[in-house]
Design an enzyme around this catalytic site. Structure first.
Site, PDB file in Angstrom:
ATOM      1  N   PHE A 217       0.633  -1.484   0.129  1.00 28.09           N
ATOM      2  CA  PHE A 217       0.013   0.404   0.169  1.00 28.09           C
ATOM      3  C   PHE A 217       0.920   1.186   0.351  1.00 28.09           C
ATOM      4  CE2 PHE A 217      -1.829  -3.078   2.397  1.00 28.09           C
ATOM      5  CZ  PHE A 217      -3.567  -3.344   1.714  1.00 28.09           C
ATOM      6  N   ARG A 218       2.039   1.252  -0.686  1.00 27.02           N
ATOM      7  CA  ARG A 218       3.378   2.177  -0.550  1.00 27.02           C
ATOM      8  C   ARG A 218       3.582   3.147   0.834  1.00 27.02           C
ATOM      9  NH1 ARG A 218       3.438   3.980  -5.669  1.00 27.02           N
ATOM     10  NH2 ARG A 218       1.737   2.985  -6.990  1.00 27.02           N
ATOM     11  N   LEU A 219       3.359   1.724   2.099  1.00 25.30           N
ATOM     12  CA  LEU A 219       3.488   2.785   3.298  1.00 25.30           C
ATOM     13  C   LEU A 219       5.073   1.978   3.364  1.00 25.30           C
ATOM     14  CD1 LEU A 219       0.618   1.467   4.756  1.00 25.30           C
ATOM     15  CD2 LEU A 219       0.920   3.550   3.570  1.00 25.30           C
TER      16      LEU A 219
END
Length: 216
Positions: free
Chosen positions: A192-194
């Protein structure tokens, strides 16, 4: 300085950095660990790195080069002094590097001042290159216009005739550079692009490192 797949470096690897690399205490051990893993997993050229320089008008240039050695004094690559990168580094001896290891979903960004390697280092590395690559270094006027591939092959043949027997010496205009990092950022992909990012910084190459965790 030797090939990066066999180079010896002074830093002892920090145990456990694979489990949580953000806990690493300094950057060179972490880079060594990541590079060792990339050497096993990358299908082509784990030592490939994007090199960014700036021309005399302030316009950035970037190209892929091969790291040919590293230790705590910096990261080394070789090329022609008269190439575009060579001219730009002579005028503005600062650079940025980027390693991107897609198989591991990792990247490392490096910035710092640049200095030429010694003649002894350049001679030692040039001697390890295949003879055809050595001949090409003599024949190439890197970054200059070339009328045809045939003209280049003719230039190589002319050099080859000159060095049929014996070793090929290093051209005076062919050498290397060392980028001494003042910042090294490690990035690891997360869902999730974290992503996880940490940056090691120092005010000068003889100063201690500080570590900052960054938002993705």
């Amino acid at each position: 300085m030797t090939d990066p797949t066999t180079i010896k470096h002074q830093t002892t690897l920090t145990s456990g950095t694979s489990a949580d690399f953000t806990q690493a205490g300094e950057p060179f051990a972490l880079f060594a660990e990541w590079f060792a893993e990339a050497t096993k997993s990358e299908p082509n050229d784990p030592n490939a790195m994007a090199l960014s320089t700036v021309d005399d008008g302030g316009l950035p240039d970037v190209r892929m080069v091969l790291m040919k050695g590293y230790d705590e004094s910096g990261f080394v690559f070789y090329s022609h002094k008269a190439s575009q990168k060579g001219r730009e580094l002579a005028a503005n001896p600062k650079a940025a590097l980027l390693f991107h290891w897609k198989s591991l979903r990792r990247q490392v960004r490096i910035r710092g001042p640049v200095t030429p390697v010694t003649d002894e280092e350049a001679d030692a590395y040039f001697a390890t290159r295949p003879k055809q690559a050595q001949l090409g270094a003599w024949a190439s006027k890197q970054s200059q216009p070339l009328e045809s591939r045939f003209a280049f092959e003719q230039a190589i043949a002319k050099v080859a005739a000159q060095y049929i027997i014996g070793e090929v010496p290093r051209p005076a205009g062919w050498s290397g550079w060392r980028i001494a990092p003042v910042s090294m950022e490690f990035w690891h992909d997360r869902p999730f692009r974290l992503h996880d990012r940490i940056e090691f910084r120092r005010d000068a190459t003889d100063r201690p490192w500080t570590k900052v965790r960054m938002y993705p």
